[in-house]
Design a protein around this motif. Structure first.
Motif, PDB file in Angstrom:
ATOM      1  N   PHE A 126      56.394  22.356  32.909  1.00 30.44           N
ATOM      2  CA  PHE A 126      55.542  22.532  31.390  1.00 30.44           C
ATOM      3  C   PHE A 126      53.833  21.982  32.151  1.00 30.44           C
ATOM      4  N   ALA A 127      53.990  20.325  32.151  1.00 32.90           N
ATOM      5  CA  ALA A 127      53.975  19.312  32.279  1.00 32.90           C
ATOM      6  C   ALA A 127      53.189  18.878  33.682  1.00 32.90           C
ATOM      7  N   ASN A 128      53.615  19.724  34.298  1.00 30.25           N
ATOM      8  CA  ASN A 128      53.480  20.097  36.425  1.00 30.25           C
ATOM      9  C   ASN A 128      52.445  21.213  36.728  1.00 30.25           C
ATOM     10  N   ALA A 129      52.379  21.914  35.358  1.00 26.72           N
ATOM     11  CA  ALA A 129      51.612  23.276  35.052  1.00 26.72           C
ATOM     12  C   ALA A 129      49.942  22.631  35.365  1.00 26.72           C
ATOM     13  N   LEU A 130      50.211  21.754  33.835  1.00 22.35           N
ATOM     14  CA  LEU A 130      48.881  21.138  33.305  1.00 22.35           C
ATOM     15  C   LEU A 130      48.282  20.340  34.183  1.00 22.35           C
ATOM     16  N   LYS A 131      48.974  19.768  35.158  1.00 25.62           N
ATOM     17  CA  LYS A 131      48.424  19.017  36.174  1.00 25.62           C
ATOM     18  C   LYS A 131      47.893  19.857  37.306  1.00 25.62           C
ATOM     19  N   GLN A 132      48.212  21.334  37.761  1.00 27.37           N
ATOM     20  CA  GLN A 132      47.488  21.809  38.588  1.00 27.37           C
ATOM     21  C   GLN A 132      46.170  22.399  38.771  1.00 27.37           C
ATOM     22  N   LEU A 133      45.521  21.427  37.682  1.00 28.61           N
ATOM     23  CA  LEU A 133      43.673  21.591  37.401  1.00 28.61           C
ATOM     24  C   LEU A 133      43.138  22.334  38.778  1.00 28.61           C
ATOM     25  N   ARG A 134      43.475  22.799  40.112  1.00 30.59           N
ATOM     26  CA  ARG A 134      42.260  22.603  41.183  1.00 30.59           C
ATOM     27  C   ARG A 134      43.142  24.454  41.264  1.00 30.59           C
ATOM     28  N   PHE A 135      44.039  24.322  40.927  1.00 25.09           N
ATOM     29  CA  PHE A 135      45.035  25.721  40.628  1.00 25.09           C
ATOM     30  C   PHE A 135      44.460  26.855  39.860  1.00 25.09           C
ATOM     31  N   ASN A 136      45.185  25.600  38.621  1.00 22.24           N
ATOM     32  CA  ASN A 136      44.016  26.784  37.327  1.00 22.24           C
ATOM     33  C   ASN A 136      42.570  27.353  37.129  1.00 22.24           C
ATOM     34  N   MET A 137      42.402  26.911  38.153  1.00 25.72           N
ATOM     35  CA  MET A 137      40.417  26.315  37.383  1.00 25.72           C
ATOM     36  C   MET A 137      40.219  27.452  38.918  1.00 25.72           C
ATOM     37  N   THR A 138      40.314  27.590  40.013  1.00 30.38           N
ATOM     38  CA  THR A 138      40.709  28.878  40.965  1.00 30.38           C
ATOM     39  C   THR A 138      40.967  29.760  40.439  1.00 30.38           C
ATOM     40  N   VAL A 139      42.068  30.206  39.943  1.00 31.76           N
ATOM     41  CA  VAL A 139      42.892  31.003  39.468  1.00 31.76           C
ATOM     42  C   VAL A 139      41.837  32.295  38.376  1.00 31.76           C
ATOM     43  N   GLN A 140      40.939  30.816  37.290  1.00 31.12           N
ATOM     44  CA  GLN A 140      40.405  31.681  36.631  1.00 31.12           C
ATOM     45  C   GLN A 140      38.555  31.881  37.082  1.00 31.12           C
ATOM     46  N   VAL A 141      38.740  31.279  38.036  1.00 24.00           N
ATOM     47  CA  VAL A 141      36.813  31.647  38.522  1.00 24.00           C
ATOM     48  C   VAL A 141      37.271  32.755  39.704  1.00 24.00           C
ATOM     49  N   PHE A 142      38.309  33.141  39.514  1.00 27.50           N
ATOM     50  CA  PHE A 142      39.130  34.256  40.678  1.00 27.50           C
ATOM     51  C   PHE A 142      39.074  35.445  39.548  1.00 27.50           C
ATOM     52  N   ASN A 143      39.560  35.304  38.993  1.00 26.96           N
ATOM     53  CA  ASN A 143      40.052  36.386  37.794  1.00 26.96           C
ATOM     54  C   ASN A 143      38.308  36.722  37.116  1.00 26.96           C
ATOM     55  N   PHE A 144      37.412  35.805  36.456  1.00 24.98           N
ATOM     56  CA  PHE A 144      36.468  35.935  35.900  1.00 24.98           C
ATOM     57  C   PHE A 144      35.130  36.656  36.686  1.00 24.98           C
ATOM     58  N   GLY A 145      35.033  35.723  37.862  1.00 23.52           N
ATOM     59  CA  GLY A 145      33.655  35.337  38.636  1.00 23.52           C
ATOM     60  C   GLY A 145      34.116  36.519  40.031  1.00 23.52           C
ATOM     61  N   VAL A 146      35.343  36.107  40.602  1.00 21.21           N
ATOM     62  CA  VAL A 146      35.258  37.063  41.773  1.00 21.21           C
ATOM     63  C   VAL A 146      35.286  38.374  41.380  1.00 21.21           C
ATOM     64  N   VAL A 147      35.954  38.711  40.624  1.00 18.96           N
ATOM     65  CA  VAL A 147      36.281  40.086  40.318  1.00 18.96           C
ATOM     66  C   VAL A 147      35.075  40.856  40.030  1.00 18.96           C
ATOM     67  N   SER A 148      35.085  40.470  38.904  1.00 19.99           N
ATOM     68  CA  SER A 148      33.840  40.952  37.920  1.00 19.99           C
ATOM     69  C   SER A 148      32.396  41.019  39.000  1.00 19.99           C
ATOM     70  N   SER A 149      32.328  40.337  40.048  1.00 20.03           N
ATOM     71  CA  SER A 149      30.970  40.777  40.596  1.00 20.03           C
ATOM     72  C   SER A 149      31.541  41.874  41.838  1.00 20.03           C
ATOM     73  N   ILE A 150      32.421  41.626  42.116  1.00 21.96           N
ATOM     74  CA  ILE A 150      32.783  42.717  42.959  1.00 21.96           C
ATOM     75  C   ILE A 150      32.708  43.923  42.706  1.00 21.96           C
ATOM     76  N   VAL A 151      33.558  44.138  40.773  1.00 21.10           N
ATOM     77  CA  VAL A 151      33.412  45.912  40.572  1.00 21.10           C
ATOM     78  C   VAL A 151      31.864  45.934  40.467  1.00 21.10           C
ATOM     79  N   TYR A 152      31.035  44.492  39.730  1.00 23.01           N
ATOM     80  CA  TYR A 152      29.926  45.499  39.468  1.00 23.01           C
ATOM     81  C   TYR A 152      29.414  45.672  40.093  1.00 23.01           C
TER      82      TYR A 152
END
Length: 351
Positions: A126-152
């Motif tokens: 869990f501690a290592n997962a919290l440190k994966q800042l770049r990965f976590n931010m990329t996942v959220q950007v893809f999930n909220f931004g990329v998917v929603s804009s393409i579907v729109y």
């Protein structure tokens, strides 16, 4: 003494004859070329002279049955999901009303899944997962931004071409603007061999920030406001996700007996997690079919199913190659992103 010796000498030929007969009989009944446990018993065979007895396990029916069983176990999860949807369609009130889904599916099944997650993961993970800042931010950007804009963009094109109605198109946009699932993501990533700790963090974090991002995206795309009960959403995430994981972590550290028991029956607990997810999916579809008003015609529904299927394949492909490019040396993270970046849920309060 001489008389006993004479009698024994007379009996020796008879004993030898009897021994040969027994050996011959055993040789006839047991074929040494057949592996142990698979010997064919011919003592009760009713075959005509000249016919050989065949093991039923070599018959075409048995071979077909074995192939079916292997196919089921190789694709069990998919088969159960399809069966659950079919059963939900056959009689929706069972899962929507009679099985108390608000307790059994929404709470008991979810808490069970996350307690096992907490038991199975080390605190360091869990501690290592919290440190994966770049990965976590990329996942959220893809999930909220990329998917929603393409579907729109695709939904506007389909509406402009009169392929689907505006209502269905707007529904696609709203569905693409909500956060990732909580239960499905965890179980699928675990089954796929991905990084389970990052999956738990991103599912919880995504649903928390979704309280603010989802209404903003819906307002920006459609000009429609959406309100969410902030306190209720955070409470649901805390009680259904965070607290069960903490309980699992505490059991892991202070209850070796529980850890040993779960480890001993790990295969069965893993299957139980999948069955809980299947049950959740079943109740969700029961609720959907039970409340459906079928305002759209059947043609539009089938078109929408085809569009969603194509979008799913496209997003899977885009996600895989995007995260393969960005995280080349982290295969487990790429597997996690494959599911976490495209799954969606409306369970956290979007109207």
């Amino acid at each position: 003494s001489q008389e006993n010796t004479t009698n024994l000498a007379e009996l020796e030929p008879s004993i030898a004859t009897t021994t040969d007969a027994i050996t011959h009989t055993v040789d006839e009944k047991v074929d040494p070329t057949v592996p142990d446990g698979n010997a064919i018993d011919t003592t009760t065979s009713n075959n005509a002279p000249g016919q050989t007895t065949t093991d039923t396990r070599q018959s075409p029916f048995w071979s077909c049955w074995k192939r079916l069983v292997c196919f089921y176990w190789d694709n069990e999860f998919l088969i159960l999901i399809v069966s659950a949807i079919a059963l939900a369609r056959a009689y929706p009130p069972l899962g929507a009303e009679y099985l108390a889904k608000d307790i059994t599916a929404s709470w008991i099944a979810v808490i069970f899944i996350f307690i096992l997650c907490g038991l199975g993961l080390k605190t360091d993970e869990f501690a290592n997962a919290l440190k994966q800042l770049r990965f976590n931010m990329t996942v959220q950007v893809f999930n909220f931004g990329v998917v929603s804009s393409i579907v729109y963009g695709i939904s506007r094109a389909l509406i402009h071409l009169n392929v689907i109605s505006e209502g269905l198109g707007n529904g696609m946009v709203i569905g693409a603007s909500v956060p990732m699932t909580v239960n499905t993501v965890i179980v699928l990533i675990k089954s796929s061999g991905g990084d389970e700790a990052t999956a738990i963090f991103n599912s919880a974090f995504g649903n928390m920030i979704g309280v603010f991002l989802s209404p903003a995206l819906i307002l920006g795309y459609l000009g429609v406001s959406a309100s969410i009960d902030l306190g209720n959403t955070f409470m649901q995430v805390a009680l259904r996700v965070v607290l069960p994981v903490l309980v699992g972590q505490l059991l892991q550290k202070f209850s070796p007996m529980v850890v040993a028991f779960v480890k001993k029956y790990k295969k069965y607990f893993g299957a139980a997690q999948q069955y809980c997810l299947v049950f959740i999916v079943y109740t969700v579809f029961c609720e959907t079919f039970n409340n459906a008003n079928y305002a759209s015609n059947i043609g539009e529904i089938f078109i929408l199913i085809a569009v969603q299927f194509c979008l799913m394949i496209g997003f899977f492909t885009l996600s895989w190659y995007t995260f393969r490019l960005l995280f080349t040396n982290s295969p487990k993270l790429r597997v996690s992103a494959l599911h976490a970046s495209i799954h969606k849920t409306v369970a956290m309060g979007i109207p």
